[in-house]
Write a protein that holds these residues in place. Structure first.
Motif, PDB file in Angstrom:
ATOM      1  N   LYS A  99       0.814  -1.217   0.000  1.00 35.93           N
ATOM      2  CA  LYS A  99       0.000   0.000   0.000  1.00 35.93           C
ATOM      3  C   LYS A  99       0.847   1.266   0.000  1.00 35.93           C
ATOM      4  N   ILE A 100       1.998   1.235   0.655  1.00 41.83           N
ATOM      5  CA  ILE A 100       2.819   2.449   0.715  1.00 41.83           C
ATOM      6  C   ILE A 100       3.904   2.461  -0.363  1.00 41.83           C
ATOM      7  N   GLY A 101       3.879   1.472  -1.254  1.00 40.65           N
ATOM      8  CA  GLY A 101       4.798   1.461  -2.380  1.00 40.65           C
ATOM      9  C   GLY A 101       6.238   1.174  -2.025  1.00 40.65           C
ATOM     10  N   ALA A 102       6.437   0.357  -0.991  1.00 39.39           N
ATOM     11  CA  ALA A 102       7.801  -0.019  -0.587  1.00 39.39           C
ATOM     12  C   ALA A 102       8.088  -1.426  -1.115  1.00 39.39           C
ATOM     13  N   GLU A 103       8.520  -1.492  -2.358  1.00 32.62           N
ATOM     14  CA  GLU A 103       8.681  -2.782  -3.023  1.00 32.62           C
ATOM     15  C   GLU A 103      10.105  -3.302  -2.880  1.00 32.62           C
ATOM     16  N   GLN A 104      10.217  -4.623  -2.842  1.00 30.10           N
ATOM     17  CA  GLN A 104      11.509  -5.306  -2.750  1.00 30.10           C
ATOM     18  C   GLN A 104      12.368  -4.753  -1.609  1.00 30.10           C
ATOM     19  N   PRO A 105      11.847  -4.707  -0.396  1.00 31.79           N
ATOM     20  CA  PRO A 105      12.627  -4.128   0.702  1.00 31.79           C
ATOM     21  C   PRO A 105      13.719  -5.067   1.191  1.00 31.79           C
ATOM     22  N   ILE A 106      14.680  -4.497   1.846  1.00 34.10           N
ATOM     23  CA  ILE A 106      15.548  -5.252   2.752  1.00 34.10           C
ATOM     24  C   ILE A 106      14.826  -5.255   4.094  1.00 34.10           C
ATOM     25  N   LEU A 107      14.635  -6.428   4.674  1.00 36.46           N
ATOM     26  CA  LEU A 107      13.949  -6.557   5.956  1.00 36.46           C
ATOM     27  C   LEU A 107      14.973  -6.705   7.081  1.00 36.46           C
ATOM     28  N   VAL A 108      14.777  -5.934   8.146  1.00 38.69           N
ATOM     29  CA  VAL A 108      15.665  -5.964   9.302  1.00 38.69           C
ATOM     30  C   VAL A 108      14.820  -6.331  10.522  1.00 38.69           C
ATOM     31  N   GLY A 109      15.132  -7.457  11.147  1.00 34.65           N
ATOM     32  CA  GLY A 109      14.364  -7.898  12.303  1.00 34.65           C
ATOM     33  C   GLY A 109      15.245  -8.093  13.515  1.00 34.65           C
ATOM     34  N   HIS A 110      14.812  -7.528  14.644  1.00 35.99           N
ATOM     35  CA  HIS A 110      15.559  -7.673  15.893  1.00 35.99           C
ATOM     36  C   HIS A 110      14.847  -8.647  16.815  1.00 35.99           C
ATOM     37  N   SER A 111      15.598  -9.584  17.402  1.00 31.59           N
ATOM     38  CA  SER A 111      15.120 -10.458  18.469  1.00 31.59           C
ATOM     39  C   SER A 111      13.896 -11.245  18.019  1.00 31.59           C
ATOM     40  N   TRP A 112      12.719 -11.046  18.657  1.00 32.65           N
ATOM     41  CA  TRP A 112      11.512 -11.784  18.273  1.00 32.65           C
ATOM     42  C   TRP A 112      11.215 -11.634  16.788  1.00 32.65           C
ATOM     43  N   SER A 113      11.485 -10.463  16.244  1.00 25.19           N
ATOM     44  CA  SER A 113      11.168 -10.220  14.833  1.00 25.19           C
ATOM     45  C   SER A 113      12.067 -10.990  13.881  1.00 25.19           C
ATOM     46  N   GLY A 114      13.086 -11.657  14.396  1.00 19.55           N
ATOM     47  CA  GLY A 114      13.808 -12.593  13.548  1.00 19.55           C
ATOM     48  C   GLY A 114      12.854 -13.623  12.959  1.00 19.55           C
ATOM     49  N   ALA A 119       9.706 -15.794   8.515  1.00 18.22           N
ATOM     50  CA  ALA A 119       8.393 -16.201   8.003  1.00 18.22           C
ATOM     51  C   ALA A 119       8.070 -15.460   6.708  1.00 18.22           C
ATOM     52  N   TYR A 120       8.379 -14.162   6.661  1.00 19.91           N
ATOM     53  CA  TYR A 120       8.141 -13.352   5.463  1.00 19.91           C
ATOM     54  C   TYR A 120       8.985 -13.861   4.296  1.00 19.91           C
ATOM     55  N   ALA A 121      10.267 -14.095   4.543  1.00 17.62           N
ATOM     56  CA  ALA A 121      11.178 -14.526   3.472  1.00 17.62           C
ATOM     57  C   ALA A 121      10.763 -15.875   2.896  1.00 17.62           C
ATOM     58  N   LEU A 122      10.249 -16.767   3.738  1.00 13.92           N
ATOM     59  CA  LEU A 122       9.830 -18.084   3.260  1.00 13.92           C
ATOM     60  C   LEU A 122       8.497 -18.029   2.530  1.00 13.92           C
ATOM     61  N   ALA A 123       7.597 -17.144   2.984  1.00 19.15           N
ATOM     62  CA  ALA A 123       6.279 -17.051   2.357  1.00 19.15           C
ATOM     63  C   ALA A 123       6.307 -16.228   1.068  1.00 19.15           C
ATOM     64  N   TYR A 124       7.149 -15.179   1.031  1.00 21.20           N
ATOM     65  CA  TYR A 124       7.130 -14.236  -0.089  1.00 21.20           C
ATOM     66  C   TYR A 124       8.552 -13.958  -0.593  1.00 21.20           C
ATOM     67  N   PRO A 125       9.280 -14.977  -0.990  1.00 19.03           N
ATOM     68  CA  PRO A 125      10.693 -14.770  -1.340  1.00 19.03           C
ATOM     69  C   PRO A 125      10.910 -13.795  -2.496  1.00 19.03           C
ATOM     70  N   ALA A 126       9.961 -13.715  -3.414  1.00 15.61           N
ATOM     71  CA  ALA A 126      10.126 -12.818  -4.550  1.00 15.61           C
ATOM     72  C   ALA A 126       9.888 -11.356  -4.181  1.00 15.61           C
ATOM     73  N   VAL A 128      11.217  -9.804  -1.467  1.00 13.77           N
ATOM     74  CA  VAL A 128      12.254  -9.345  -0.542  1.00 13.77           C
ATOM     75  C   VAL A 128      13.584  -9.271  -1.283  1.00 13.77           C
ATOM     76  N   SER A 129      14.384  -8.250  -0.971  1.00 13.34           N
ATOM     77  CA  SER A 129      15.713  -8.137  -1.572  1.00 13.34           C
ATOM     78  C   SER A 129      16.793  -8.786  -0.713  1.00 13.34           C
ATOM     79  N   GLY A 130      16.694  -8.620   0.601  1.00 14.96           N
ATOM     80  CA  GLY A 130      17.724  -9.149   1.493  1.00 14.96           C
ATOM     81  C   GLY A 130      17.255  -9.084   2.931  1.00 14.96           C
ATOM     82  N   LEU A 131      18.033  -9.699   3.806  1.00 12.26           N
ATOM     83  CA  LEU A 131      17.668  -9.818   5.216  1.00 12.26           C
ATOM     84  C   LEU A 131      18.822  -9.386   6.106  1.00 12.26           C
TER      85      LEU A 131
END
Length: 304
Positions: A99-114, A119-126, A128-131
């Protein structure tokens, strides 16, 4: 607003900052700075997107840096009446980013958000750009310190009326007593930043955020048990970043994850504990830059 969702509590009487996006009837709050490659920052289990304030300042000159309040935290709403798993949060986040037009992001997760990022990378690999995984939680069992009391509290606070009563009479007073030692242990060996304890009291001791945290604790282990056999499927550029003095089982969490993701690099920060977004924002942005460079190298056309 759909009656099946509960409103987030107002945070400490402060004015809302940032922006809101609605996904599946849930309003999610986020802040952003800068322009360019989207980088999405996801906080751990205590506070909110505010954990990344210094990171966003450092990242903004080169990236579109976006930090979300996860569902039920900060100023974000949370779906009610059901368990909200890391996979659910990944789906809501994906809808928000579209919705906000942030396509192919690098996702950064701390602690629990790992777990959320995985989960995001496995469900929607196409999508995401990197982790970048900061002191990530990725496994249950002996690697995850939650015990029977945590699960009992999570069940209790979900009971209509009784949950709020128990929170007001028992859990909130106990939380006030436990807050300072808990924060010292979470930040150790780093000091707790000035003002952080006050922010923690204002946010973490609200009923809505306390319940969201307890629900997340209860949902974590079943989620990662279902995911962990698939971590080897992740083929994205990734970095696992850890403080060498992290007290939360990095040998059973981050080190194991680094071995299982084929394209992951290991970044270990000397003399550093668990709360990397607050204690080492420079190292977090450094890791993002490293992954962004690897993403760019992957997408460059081959020399003729």
């Amino acid at each position: 607003m759909n009656d099946s969702f509960r409103n987030a509590d107002n945070a400490a009487g402060t004015s809302p900052a940032g922006r809101f996006v609605e996904v599946e009837g849930v309003r999610l709050h986020y802040v952003e700075q800068g322009a360019g490659q989207p980088v999405v920052f996801l906080h751990g289990g205590i506070l909110s997107s505010g954990d990344y304030a210094a990171v966003l300042e450092l990242a903004a000159p080169g990236f579109r840096a976006i930090a979300f309040d996860r569902p039920g935290y900060g100023r974000s709403e949370r779906p009610s009446g059901r368990t909200v798993t890391p996979a659910d949060q990944a789906r809501l986040l994906r809808g928000a980013l579209r919705k906000i037009g942030a396509e192919q992001p690098i996702l950064v997760g701390h602690s629990w958000s790992g777990a959320l990022v995985l989960a995001y990378a496995l469900a929607y690999p196409a999508d995401v750009s990197g982790l970048v995984l900061l002191a990530p939680g990725a496994y249950g069992g002996e690697a995850y310190p939650a015990g029977k009391a945590d699960y009992a509290i999570a069940r209790a606070v979900r009971v209509p009326f009784l949950g709020r009563l128990l929170f007001a009479l028992l859990f909130r007073p106990l939380g006030r007593l436990a807050m300072k030692p808990m924060l010292r242990a979470t930040f150790a060996p780093d000091p707790v930043p000035p003002g952080y304890a006050e922010s923690a009291k204002a946010l973490w001791l609200r009923f809505g955020q306390f319940r969201a945290n307890r629900e997340d604790v209860a949902a974590f282990e079943p989620a990662v048990d279902a995911l962990c056999s698939r971590y080897g499927e992740i083929r994205l550029p990734a970095a696992v970043v850890i403080g060498d003095s992290d007290p939360f089982h990095p040998d059973l969490q981050a080190r194991r994850l680094h071995r299982e993701i084929p394209d992951a690099e290991w970044i270990e920060l000397p003399g550093t504990g668990h709360m990397l977004p607050l204690t080492r924002p420079d190292a977090v942005v450094d890791a993002v830059r490293r992954i962004a460079a690897r993403v760019s190298a992957r997408t460059l056309p081959a020399n003729p």
